[in-house]
Structure formats: C-alpha cells, structure tokens
Design an enzyme around this catalytic site. Structure first.
Site, short mmCIF file in Angstrom:
data_model
loop_
_atom_site.label_atom_id
_atom_site.label_comp_id
_atom_site.label_asym_id
_atom_site.label_seq_id
_atom_site.Cartn_x
_atom_site.Cartn_y
_atom_site.Cartn_z
N ASP A 55 -1.86 -111.03 24.65
CA ASP A 55 -2.51 -112.39 24.37
C ASP A 55 -1.71 -113.55 25.01
O ASP A 55 -2.59 -114.25 25.78
CB ASP A 55 -2.49 -112.69 22.92
CG ASP A 55 -3.40 -111.65 22.14
OD1 ASP A 55 -4.15 -111.07 22.76
OD2 ASP A 55 -3.18 -111.48 20.82
N ARG A 59 8.76 -118.44 12.01
CA ARG A 59 7.69 -119.57 12.63
C ARG A 59 8.15 -120.75 12.59
O ARG A 59 7.94 -121.52 13.93
CB ARG A 59 6.38 -119.60 11.90
CG ARG A 59 5.81 -117.86 11.88
CD ARG A 59 5.72 -117.32 13.38
NE ARG A 59 4.96 -116.09 13.52
CZ ARG A 59 4.98 -115.37 14.43
NH1 ARG A 59 5.63 -115.51 15.55
NH2 ARG A 59 4.36 -114.19 14.29
N ASP A 111 0.13 -117.42 10.46
CA ASP A 111 1.04 -118.19 11.52
C ASP A 111 0.75 -119.10 12.11
O ASP A 111 1.50 -120.12 12.44
CB ASP A 111 1.56 -117.02 12.51
CG ASP A 111 2.03 -116.08 11.78
OD1 ASP A 111 3.18 -116.04 10.99
OD2 ASP A 111 2.17 -114.61 12.21
N SER A 131 -0.97 -104.29 14.86
CA SER A 131 -0.48 -105.49 15.21
C SER A 131 1.01 -105.55 14.80
O SER A 131 1.02 -105.45 13.35
CB SER A 131 -1.30 -106.64 14.77
OG SER A 131 -0.54 -107.90 14.72
N1 ARG Z 1 1.25 -111.26 6.65
C1 ARG Z 1 2.67 -111.70 7.34
C2 ARG Z 1 2.66 -113.05 7.21
O1 ARG Z 1 1.73 -113.65 6.98
C3 ARG Z 1 2.88 -111.19 8.78
C4 ARG Z 1 1.93 -111.68 9.68
C5 ARG Z 1 2.07 -111.17 11.15
N2 ARG Z 1 1.92 -109.96 11.06
C6 ARG Z 1 1.67 -108.98 12.11
N3 ARG Z 1 1.61 -108.01 12.13
N4 ARG Z 1 1.41 -109.51 13.26
O2 ARG Z 1 3.92 -113.46 7.28
#
Ligand code: ARG
Length: 393
Positions: free
Chosen positions: A13, A96, A125, A177
């Site tokens: 991506d 993040r 995110d 993912s």
């Molecule tokens: N659900 C988790 C959060 O909101 C992880 C998000 C990213 N997850 C991922 N598999 N890319 O913090």
C-alpha cells in the site's frame, strides 16, 4: 510542487502511495519508523529504503525509535494498566502517536505542507495519526490516499507496482493484515473475519502453539521499581532488552495470545487476534504487585482510570489533556510499586505464583487463621452492626 511526508512501511500500500502522490505532483519524503517490527530478527531497512526511492521518494528517513517507544509510550501504559476491552494490550495503538510525532517533526524540518499515511477509512489508525498530527500542528494538511484512490484490490496494486518498476515482495505475503512492534502483533482479515473459525496456527508469528510445547512449566521472576520492570530473574536489563527477552521466553511457552471481537472507534466491530508475550507477562506481574501494595480504595479507583486510559489510547487521544492528567495520577500510584513477582508460564498460561515487596500491605498476623492471630475478632460485631444499620428493618 507541494511536499509531503509519508509514513512508509515498505509494504504494498505505502509503496503505491509514493508513486500515486508523485503522479499528483507531490515531492514525497518517506519516514520509516523502526518500532521493533523485525521482532529481534531484524527488518531489512536497506531494502525498504531502496524500495521507497524506486517508487519515487526524494528522500527517506529511517529511524530507530524503539527506546523512545518503550520509555514514553509502553511504560506509561503498563503503569496505567491500560488494556482495551480486557484483552488488547494496545501495541499498535501505542505506536501510532509516536510515528505521527515524527511525521510532524520531519514536516517542519523539510518545510513540508502535508503528511500522509496508508490507513484505510475503516480503522482506528487513521484517527490516531490524524488526531495526533492535528494536536501537534493543526496547519499540516493530511492526505489518506487509500481512502480515495481507484485501486480496488491487491492485484491492481501489484500490477501498478509492476508497471512502475517498484520492487515489491509479494511472495512472502500472508493472507492476513498484520501490524507488528516490540510490544506486540495485531493480526486481522482473511479467514479471521469468520467468527466461527478458530485462528489457524499459521496466523501466529511469535508464540508457539500451547498444544505443541513443553510439558514442563517455566518460572520467571520480574522485579519492579516504582512500577518500572527492571530485572528478570535477578538480572538487570534496560527496558527494550527486557521486553525482547520476555517476548522470547513467553513466546516459547505460548503466552500472550488473545482473540477478540473489538469495538473500533468508527463503530465497526472487528475480529482481531493478538500476540503479546512480554506485554502479557508484564501486565500480569505489575497488576499482581499492585494488589499487594495499593490500598483498597486506590486499587479500585485505579481500575476506573485504567479503563479510561485504555480508551484514550485506543481512540487516538494520547496527546490529550485528560491522558496527561491521568498520567499524573498514575505516577503518584506507582510510588510503592516496588517488589518481585514470580510467574509460572505453562502451555499458554501466565499466572503469578510468588510475590514480595518491601511495601507490602499484607499482614499475616491479621489474616492468619493460625495462633499468631492479632486481629481482635470481638470488634467485628460492632463494625457489622453499624455497617448494616441502614438496611435493617
Ligand atoms: N485493532 C487494532 C487497533 O485498532 C490493530 C489495528 C491494526 N491491525 C492490523 N492487523 N493491521 O489498534
């Protein structure tokens, strides 16, 4: 030409994003954050940098921010007991705001007008990146190409990379993912979207299957000083080393897996699985130690704070006034959180089996049923009468 700083991972991506932004007349500067996603085995940052440049970036910043991450983000969350919906130890959510902080910093240094990220419009995110950036510099424009671009599938993105000679490694791709850092791994999508399915073993990256591991338990002792883990089995470690070590030990015993349907901020319920061996061990030990040294009122009130703290982290409000105020509260509570907790790791379980602290409030002479008893049982009579008085008819 406008300048943009992109949070670049080296994946499909964000590689497409570099090129996509260039085609729209942006000069693209990439920021690659090393948060320990190599999981001790090391990530190939040279290859990532080369890929960014091949995709059209004018400059690439690669920065190891693990020390800062564990010191300023992981540790406060551990002290706060921040666990989202009882099961998620917040690895992704904690990373993040730190990445966003660097995006803003680099944007200032490079005199960029915008920052960009590769999040979709359905997750948490995007919120964490953008709210943090807005708090730190509201003038920076934010671009989220994945929310608006034309690609409808992975295949289309791969084709786009091929067309533009962007070297993408598509063979290694798992059908999930995945987001990783030193504090844990988040895994979603693919077969996990079926709530009836038990996660397949191949979804897990750092924890051994509890059904295929040692039939003997492993004991490990964690020593904390004012809420900060400092020693493992009597040996002192810097925080980053300590976490890496516990990830290894815990992972080998299948500790730290969780599987939940969680509430995303945008109102969607999503099924996600996590691996966080060190985080699980440290949260278990820290909580156990607190139950020894915090008095009842403080301990119970802190649970309310933990809950709120976890929501703030999850919902992208790390740099918010409430989070800062709660840190002040948590700091005060950690004054006496010093001592050792011995844990037993066995087939995916992690339980405290030994506790000691110079500030322990446990008084054996009060709780004992033996003859050393110093508790004056006669006093209980009057206490109960007064306590229950309002309820007597
Ligand atoms: N659900 C988790 C959060 O909101 C992880 C998000 C990213 N997850 C991922 N598999 N890319 O913090």
């Amino acid at each position: 030409m406008k300048k943009v700083v992109l949070a670049y991972s080296g994946g499909l991506d964000t590689s497409c994003i570099v090129r996509w932004l260039k085609e729209r007349d942006f000069e693209v500067i990439c920021f690659v954050a090393d948060l320990g996603q190599g999981l001790g085995r090391g990530e190939d940052f040279t290859a990532i940098e080369a890929r960014a440049l091949a995709a059209g970036a004018s400059k690439v910043y690669v920065k190891d921010i693990q020390e800062e991450f564990v010191r300023d983000f992981v540790l406060p969350a551990l002290k706060a007991g921040a666990v989202y919906e009882g099961k998620y130890l917040l690895a992704t959510a904690l990373g993040r705001p730190l990445i966003a902080k660097y995006l803003v910093q680099i944007a200032h240094k490079e005199k960029a007008d915008c920052i960009a990220h590769g999040c979709t419009g359905k997750g948490n995110d995007q919120v964490r990146f953008e709210v943090t950036a807005n708090i730190l510099d509201p003038r920076l424009e934010i671009i989220a190409p994945v929310r608006e671009w034309e690609f409808k599938s992975r295949e289309e993105e791969i084709e786009y990379c091929r067309m533009h000679n962007i070297p993408i490694d598509v063979t290694k791709k798992k059908p999930y993912s995945i987001d990783r850092n030193i504090w844990g791994i988040s895994i979603e999508a693919g077969i996990l979207e079926d709530l009836q399915q038990e996660p397949p073993e191949d979804a897990y990256l750092i924890t051994k299957s509890p059904s295929h591991i040692a039939t003997y338990p492993k004991y490990v002792e964690v020593y904390f000083e004012q809420g900060q883990p400092q020693k493992i089995d009597g040996k002192k470690y810097a925080l980053k080393r300590l976490i890496n070590l516990l990830n290894e030990i815990g992972g080998a015993h299948g500790v730290g897996r969780s599987d939940l349907v969680e509430n995303r901020l945008v109102g969607i319920k999503s099924r996600e699985i996590y691996e966080a061996p060190a985080a699980t061990i440290l949260h278990t030990a820290h909580r156990e130690l607190e139950s020894l040294v915090l008095d009842r009122e403080l301990a119970h009130f802190k649970e309310i704070v933990s809950l709120k703290y976890s929501e703030l982290v999850y919902n992208g409000l790390w740099f918010s006034p409430l989070k800062e105020a709660l840190d002040g509260f948590v700091h005060t509570t950690q004054q006496y959180v010093t001592g050792s907790i011995r844990l037993k790791l066995f087939k995916g379980n992690c339980v405290a089996v030994g506790r000691s602290s110079p500030h322990s409030l446990y008084k054996k002479e009060l709780s004992t049923y033996g003859k050393e008893d110093k508790f004056d049982q006669k006093l209980a009579n009057g206490f109960i009468k007064i306590w229950g008085m309002p309820y007597r008819k």
